[in-house]
Design a protein around this motif. Structure first.
Motif, short mmCIF file in Angstrom:
data_model
loop_
_atom_site.label_atom_id
_atom_site.label_comp_id
_atom_site.label_asym_id
_atom_site.label_seq_id
_atom_site.Cartn_x
_atom_site.Cartn_y
_atom_site.Cartn_z
N GLY A 121 3.61 -10.08 4.09
CA GLY A 121 2.27 -10.33 3.58
C GLY A 121 1.25 -10.41 4.69
O GLY A 121 0.11 -9.92 4.55
N ARG A 122 1.62 -11.01 5.81
CA ARG A 122 0.69 -11.14 6.94
C ARG A 122 0.41 -9.81 7.61
O ARG A 122 -0.72 -9.50 7.98
N VAL A 123 1.45 -8.98 7.77
CA VAL A 123 1.31 -7.73 8.52
C VAL A 123 0.82 -6.59 7.64
O VAL A 123 -0.01 -5.76 8.06
N LEU A 136 10.52 -13.89 5.19
CA LEU A 136 10.35 -12.44 5.22
C LEU A 136 9.14 -12.02 4.38
O LEU A 136 8.35 -11.17 4.79
N VAL A 137 9.01 -12.61 3.19
CA VAL A 137 7.87 -12.28 2.33
C VAL A 137 6.56 -12.64 3.03
O VAL A 137 5.57 -11.87 2.99
N ASP A 174 0.84 -1.19 0.00
CA ASP A 174 0.00 0.00 0.00
C ASP A 174 0.89 1.25 0.00
O ASP A 174 1.91 1.30 0.68
N ALA A 175 0.50 2.25 -0.78
CA ALA A 175 1.31 3.47 -0.91
C ALA A 175 1.49 4.19 0.41
O ALA A 175 2.43 4.98 0.57
N ARG A 176 0.61 3.95 1.38
CA ARG A 176 0.72 4.64 2.67
C ARG A 176 1.68 3.94 3.63
O ARG A 176 2.00 4.48 4.68
N ASP A 183 11.14 -2.32 10.25
CA ASP A 183 10.93 -2.58 11.68
C ASP A 183 10.28 -3.93 11.90
O ASP A 183 10.66 -4.68 12.82
N ALA A 184 9.30 -4.28 11.08
CA ALA A 184 8.64 -5.57 11.23
C ALA A 184 9.61 -6.71 10.97
O ALA A 184 9.62 -7.72 11.68
N ALA A 185 10.47 -6.55 9.95
CA ALA A 185 11.45 -7.59 9.63
C ALA A 185 12.49 -7.71 10.73
O ALA A 185 12.92 -8.81 11.08
N GLU A 186 12.91 -6.58 11.30
CA GLU A 186 13.92 -6.60 12.36
C GLU A 186 13.42 -7.35 13.58
O GLU A 186 14.19 -8.03 14.27
#
Length: 390
Positions: free
Chosen positions: A381-383, A376-377, A310-312, A320-323
């Motif tokens: 995708g989940r978040v 990671l993908v 999403d562009a937002r 941050d989510a990946a970290e």
């Protein structure tokens, strides 16, 4: 002339009898009056007017060489700075290494500067300014740097990079009174810099381009290294509304970064964009101690991932989510591309990440690297409802 006063000024216990002998040798009529001498200088001694003149005569005749020298004594205490702190001088060296020149400006500025660059309509005013226009105390260093740019540009300098380390002044009811502080006025030390003109000196190896937000952002990151600041889009009265950011460190706001607002660029007669930043010196002076780590002897595996999101959603949110949940094999994760265009679904953008994976004890297989990439993908995708761009 008081005897006790003469002994204190001269610094040795010359007796009253010795003082009387001095006056006699100089043919100065002197009479005792309690613990003092009343001396009547002759008309040709026009240099004897006050008590200190008589004390000087006593010291001169007694002999300056006879007055003992007592060097001051003080307890010597060695103060070793903490290894986790930097000095302001080190910050100056870092800024000079980034090709900035230091300036020193007055702490009192024009009221218009406070209104334009700090949004301050009620600054701290001086009771007796040295000039009518320099009538308020600055709460930001940006106005002074813009004035430096304007002054130098008027003298035909095309590339200007200046910085200043100095205090700003703002009202703060919690500020205590002390030897170097004033009750109700906070005086934080700040570091600010401004860049104008070409990003690099004219040369054959690189095409000439104007300095921009990202050039100065790199300088801010170099100042903070090895700590990693965060940058959040935010509005500041001095900065371009679409090209400004609040600098965050450990969750606290420590400064601002951006390009000068076009309104002020026009008002202060600057033909090109100005990139500048202002930071709290206290945040820059803190540095973690180095930590040793053994590098792996085994090769790295690199995978690139292009996502549609999403562009937002910002790239920092994805990082941050990946970290927080990345596989143990992932050593580094960087954004290297952003694409937005008509070829993408409406309201979506493409972000490309480079993932570096490495094991400390063995060589990774392609299957292990692909599994870490897929993890990671799946996380994104989940978040964020992100999907691979094909």
């Amino acid at each position: 002339m008081r005897v006790a006063r003469a002994q204190k000024v001269i610094g040795m216990p010359i007796t009253a009898q010795e003082m009387s002998d001095v006056f006699a040798r100089l043919a100065l009529p002197a009479a005792r009056d309690g613990d003092a001498f009343v001396v009547t200088p002759p008309s040709h001694r026009f240099d004897l007017e006050i008590e200190e003149d008589l004390i000087e005569e006593v010291a001169r005749v007694h002999g300056f060489e006879n007055i003992p020298a007592h060097p001051p004594q003080a307890r010597a205490v060695t103060h070793s700075p903490a290894e986790s702190t930097r000095s302001l001088h080190e910050l100056r060296e870092r800024l000079a290494a980034c090709d900035y020149q230091e300036t020193i400006n007055y702490a009192f500025v024009e009221p218009d500067w406070e209104a334009d660059f700090a949004g301050e309509q009620n600054p701290i005013r001086l009771l007796n300014p040295i000039a009518s226009q320099l009538s308020v105390m600055r709460s930001t260093l940006m106005g002074s740097l813009v004035a430096n740019l304007r002054y130098n540009h008027a003298r035909k300098l095309s590339r200007i990079r200046v910085f200043e380390i100095g205090r700003s002044y703002r009202r703060d009811a919690q500020a205590p009174d002390g030897e170097l502080t004033v009750a109700g006025v906070a005086q934080p030390m700040r570091v600010a810099a401004a860049a104008f003109g070409p990003a690099l000196e004219e040369q054959w190896g690189v095409a000439t381009r104007a300095v921009d937000f990202y050039d100065v952002k790199a300088d801010v990151e170099a100042l903070f290294f090895p700590r990693c600041p965060r940058f959040e889009a935010a509005l500041h009265p001095a900065l371009h509304p679409g090209r400004s950011a609040r600098v965050m460190l450990d969750g606290a706001a420590v400064g601002w970064l951006g390009e000068l607002h076009p309104r002020w660029q026009q008002k202060y007669e600057l033909p090109q964009a100005v990139a500048l930043f202002e930071l709290e010196a206290s945040a820059l002076m803190q540095a973690p101690l180095p930590r040793l780590s053994q590098p792996s002897r085994f090769p790295m595996v690199v995978r690139d991932i292009a996502l549609l999101v999403d562009a937002r959603v910002s790239a920092q949110q994805l990082l941050d989510a990946a970290e927080a949940e990345k596989p143990d094999l992932v050593r580094d994760l960087q954004v290297f591309d952003l694409y937005q265009g008509s070829s993408l679904p409406k309201g979506r953008k493409s972000l490309a990440f480079r993932v570096v994976m490495q094991h400390t004890e063995r060589t990774l297989t392609d299957a292990e690297a692909d599994a870490a990439r897929d993890a990671l993908v799946a996380l994104w995708g989940r978040v964020f409802a992100a999907s691979l761009r094909t």
